[in-house]
Write a protein that holds these residues in place. Structure first.
Motif, PDB file in Angstrom:
ATOM      1  N   GLU A   1       0.836  -1.204   0.000  1.00  0.00           N
ATOM      2  CA  GLU A   1       0.000   0.000   0.000  1.00  0.00           C
ATOM      3  C   GLU A   1       0.872   1.255   0.000  1.00  0.00           C
ATOM      4  N   LEU A   2       1.998   1.212   0.733  1.00  0.00           N
ATOM      5  CA  LEU A   2       2.947   2.331   0.673  1.00  0.00           C
ATOM      6  C   LEU A   2       3.442   2.539  -0.756  1.00  0.00           C
ATOM      7  N   ALA A   3       3.747   1.438  -1.435  1.00  0.00           N
ATOM      8  CA  ALA A   3       4.210   1.531  -2.824  1.00  0.00           C
ATOM      9  C   ALA A   3       3.158   2.187  -3.703  1.00  0.00           C
ATOM     10  N   ARG A   4       1.900   1.800  -3.538  1.00  0.00           N
ATOM     11  CA  ARG A   4       0.835   2.389  -4.364  1.00  0.00           C
ATOM     12  C   ARG A   4       0.728   3.886  -4.103  1.00  0.00           C
ATOM     13  N   GLN A   5       0.760   4.264  -2.831  1.00  0.00           N
ATOM     14  CA  GLN A   5       0.600   5.677  -2.491  1.00  0.00           C
ATOM     15  C   GLN A   5       1.804   6.497  -2.975  1.00  0.00           C
ATOM     16  N   ILE A   6       3.002   5.959  -2.829  1.00  0.00           N
ATOM     17  CA  ILE A   6       4.206   6.700  -3.208  1.00  0.00           C
ATOM     18  C   ILE A   6       4.264   6.945  -4.716  1.00  0.00           C
ATOM     19  N   THR A   7       3.707   6.023  -5.516  1.00  0.00           N
ATOM     20  CA  THR A   7       3.700   6.231  -6.975  1.00  0.00           C
ATOM     21  C   THR A   7       2.914   7.477  -7.373  1.00  0.00           C
ATOM     22  N   LEU A   8       2.031   7.952  -6.506  1.00  0.00           N
ATOM     23  CA  LEU A   8       1.226   9.135  -6.817  1.00  0.00           C
ATOM     24  C   LEU A   8       2.034  10.421  -6.699  1.00  0.00           C
ATOM     25  N   PHE A   9       3.223  10.342  -6.060  1.00  0.00           N
ATOM     26  CA  PHE A   9       3.965  11.565  -5.751  1.00  0.00           C
ATOM     27  C   PHE A   9       5.271  11.683  -6.535  1.00  0.00           C
ATOM     28  N   GLU A  10       5.380  10.972  -7.635  1.00  0.00           N
ATOM     29  CA  GLU A  10       6.436  11.148  -8.638  1.00  0.00           C
ATOM     30  C   GLU A  10       7.849  10.979  -8.080  1.00  0.00           C
ATOM     31  N   PRO A  11       8.173   9.820  -7.509  1.00  0.00           N
ATOM     32  CA  PRO A  11       9.560   9.592  -7.110  1.00  0.00           C
ATOM     33  C   PRO A  11      10.428   9.395  -8.358  1.00  0.00           C
ATOM     34  N   LYS A  12      11.741   9.499  -8.171  1.00  0.00           N
ATOM     35  CA  LYS A  12      12.655   9.278  -9.293  1.00  0.00           C
ATOM     36  C   LYS A  12      12.754   7.789  -9.612  1.00  0.00           C
ATOM     37  N   VAL A  13      12.920   6.957  -8.555  1.00  0.00           N
ATOM     38  CA  VAL A  13      12.970   5.502  -8.679  1.00  0.00           C
ATOM     39  C   VAL A  13      12.278   4.920  -7.452  1.00  0.00           C
TER      40      VAL A  13
END
Length: 705
Positions: free
Chosen positions: A516-528
């Motif tokens: 769930e952390l991975a899903r949420q973090i993808t919304l905030f445009e990380p580099k990798v």
């Protein structure tokens, strides 16, 4: 008793009415071949009692001693008259006598010969609790059994291994649902099949389409002809109805005896009436609609077309033709009659299409007699594909008690639910209140817990799509429905500033919290985004899910264990993450209690290895996911998580990495969550088990796709 009375009356009437036909068939059999007219064979009846079934003889006299025991395809033993009798099923007519004397019924499992019954005696023990019948569900499925068996290389084996077990299954299904209404539906469907009329009068979804209309028949050709020329046919029919309604209006006006002068007036004006109404009907599209979909919209067009044409006709008669003596009452009588005629010829197609004689439906109790409840019931009653039968409403507004909506009565209030469930035995309860309070839903779940019943609800009003069927949007009661307060959203902008353009590593990325952390973090445009997980299946699932989204940055799956210092250091050195979320942990309390050493290794040692590696390789922020069970721990899992917190605090004193501790409560929807356990228990019919009646927990919602 009613079934037997029906059998006696109809068998006696059938023998009387078919007596001339029976005599003709008997003569034809005698002229066609030598031997008796009636063929008798021992079959097994109710209670395993043998009896002699009677049929017209359709085979040669020596047939029992030659060939197969079954009749297959174009059997050479069948006589010329016999072939006709078998095709029309007229060879079964003498079984009316079997029905009259009590050996058989009109509808019931077809009787089998003793050798088949003895092979499957235990299976037939339920089947032979009722009288065998002339027709049944199996007769409809295998109405041309001889042709079906003809395609098999071993017909006897095909019958015993495939056909007979299916007949037994259908017979058992019939016994469990038998009623006079179902009997009438089966009789009518049998007659329609014999007449090759492609109409289905009852549906039973559990039977895997037992009743299939014949693929080719004279009725199919007639139907094709009607569809090709339907518009001219409708125009001709409407013209006939216009003339008939006008004539009947004159007849009613003059009590059935139309004076000579008024009859002349009718003849003088009827052509103008037909022309005016014809133009109006064309403008309103009355000759274009498909009758099987007739609706209120079509009725409005009929009324509009008739009223407009009546007004125009009134002006034509009085101001163009100058017939001032034309009775005004006939305009009204004619219009009323014509509306009835036009609607009357169109509605049966819709009624027969939507109202089969017998249809096994799920009984539904609807909670909420408001607009949403009305919409749900209307769609259930008008659309047979939903296979639902609303049996009543439940509403706390006592003013609605015993009122009806679309013919469905308001049976009582929510407090009456246990009594209503016992009395009406619904299979499903639909909560038709889109914004129902969680307390209300929890109270319903508690009331319905003792019963094995499905509980459904509608989405919230803002989610309920007006342009879609309400019934199609009905869903199971979900975890958020039961929460007493709304979920709290993240501060998205602050989180975006923290994550955007950074390399983020998540340990335990395949778990409930990590994914769930991975899903949420993808919304905030990380580099990798680095997904670090030791279970390859979990890692594959979350990576595939994110990869399917075609994200504009890299998502890298990494197999590794947080207790493996070398592997962890290799990953940190290669990718140099700036933020690390440490979600890898053993968290199932009962399992951890039984495996304490593994919990210490993973939760304590794994956290130390990860934190030290993060500090060594210059990770900017380290977020450790802990639990509320670390507060005054009373379990092995809580104790190991508390030790992990102390390890983090110790390393943080001498490290340039910023360490953060986050304690979660129960995570809704996570693996091992008590809420998932509650859902499983509710689906299984209860009971719902809790740790302690006074326990209070805060929960984090976990959205799985």
């Amino acid at each position: 008793m009613m079934k037997r009375t029906f059998d006696i009356c109809m068998a006696a009437l059938g023998l009387v009415l078919t007596a001339p036909l029976l005599a003709i068939i008997s003569v034809l059999i005698k002229l066609d071949s030598q031997g008796p007219v009636i063929f008798r064979q021992v079959r097994v009846g109710q209670g395993f009692r043998p009896f002699a079934i009677q049929k017209f003889r359709t085979m040669t006299v020596d047939a029992p001693g030659t060939g197969l025991p079954l009749t297959v395809g174009q059997d050479s033993r069948i006589t010329r008259i016999g072939r006709i009798l078998r095709k029309c099923k007229l060879d079964e007519l003498p079984q009316l006598w079997n029905v009259l004397v009590g050996d058989m019924s009109f509808v019931g499992p077809r009787p089998e010969v003793p050798r088949y019954v003895e092979r499957l005696r235990s299976e037939f023990s339920e089947v032979l609790t009722v009288r065998p019948g002339i027709t049944d569900l199996a007769s409809l499925r295998y109405i041309d059994e001889a042709s079906i068996l003809a395609y098999s290389s071993n017909p006897e084996e095909e019958y015993q291994l495939k056909v007979l077990p299916e007949k037994i299954r259908l017979a058992k299904f019939y016994i469990r649902h038998m009623s006079l209404r179902l009997d009438l539906a089966i009789i009518m469907q049998t007659l329609l099949h014999l007449a090759r009329i492609p109409v289905v009068v009852f549906t039973l979804p559990a039977l895997k389409a037992v009743v299939d209309p014949p693929s080719a028949s004279p009725w199919t050709s007639l139907s094709s002809f009607i569809m090709r020329w339907r518009k001219p046919i409708i125009v001709v029919l409407d013209v006939v109805l216009i003339i008939l309604a006008d004539y009947c209006a004159f007849a009613l006006r003059y009590d059935g005896s139309i004076p000579e002068g008024e009859l002349h007036t009718f003849e003088q004006t009827v052509l103008a009436l037909v022309a005016i109404r014809g133009v109006a009907f064309a403008l309103f599209g009355l000759n274009e609609g498909l009758w099987r979909y007739t609706s209120i919209w079509d009725l409005q067009n009929i009324i509009g077309g008739v009223l407009i044409s009546t007004i125009v006709f009134y002006g034509w008669v009085h101001w163009v033709m100058g017939i001032s003596s034309y009775p005004r009452s006939i305009f009204a009588i004619d219009a009323i009659l014509l509306i009835g005629f036009l609607a009357g010829v169109r509605l049966p197609a819709r009624v027969l299409r939507d109202k089969p004689i017998f249809q096994k439906k799920r009984k539904v109790l609807v909670i909420g007699a408001g607009d949403s409840g009305e919409r749900v019931v209307r769609e259930m009653k008008s659309r047979t594909e939903f296979n639902c039968q609303p049996i009543g409403f439940v509403d706390d507004n006592v003013g609605l008690l015993n009122q009806r909506i679309h013919g469905v009565r308001v049976l009582g209030t929510v407090q009456d639910l246990p009594k209503l469930i016992e009395g009406f035995k619904p299979e499903m309860v639909v909560i038709a209140e889109p914004n129902a309070a969680p307390e209300f839903l929890r109270d319903l779940v508690i009331k319905l817990e003792p019963y094995n019943i499905s509980i459904k609800t509608l989405p919230a009003k803002e989610e309920l799509l007006a342009d879609q069927s309400a019934v199609s949007q009905i869903r199971n009661v979900s975890i958020p429905d039961l929460l007493s307060r709304a979920p709290i959203s993240l501060d998205n902008e602050a989180t975006r500033r923290m994550v955007r353009g950074k390399c983020v590593l998540i340990t335990g990325a395949g778990g409930s919290i990590g994914s769930e952390l991975a899903r949420q973090i993808t919304l905030f445009e990380p580099k990798v985004l680095l997904l670090y997980e030791r279970h390859e299946n979990s890692l594959y699932n979350i990576h595939k899910e994110l990869d399917d989204k075609r994200l504009p940055f890299s998502v890298v799956p990494l197999i590794g264990d947080v207790t493996d210092a070398q592997r962890l250091c290799t990953v940190l050195e290669q990718y140099k993450p700036q933020i690390l979320f440490h979600a890898a942990a053993h968290k199932h309390v009962p399992l951890v209690e039984m495996n304490p050493l593994e919990a210490v290794k993973n939760n304590c040692i794994g956290t130390r290895v990860t934190a030290e590696a993060a500090s060594l390789y210059g990770v900017e922020q380290f977020v450790h996911i802990s639990t509320d069970k670390a507060v005054n721990p009373s379990s092995v899992m809580g104790a190991t998580k508390r030790v992990a917190e102390l390890i983090i605090q110790d390393i943080a004193r001498s490290s340039r990495t910023r360490f953060l501790l986050v304690r979660f409560g129960n995570v809704l929807g996570s693996s091992g969550s008590v809420l998932l356990r509650f859902q499983e228990q509710i689906r299984a019919g209860g009971p719902v088990t809790v740790t302690h009646p006074e326990i209070v927990k805060e929960r984090l919602r976990c959205n799985h796709p």
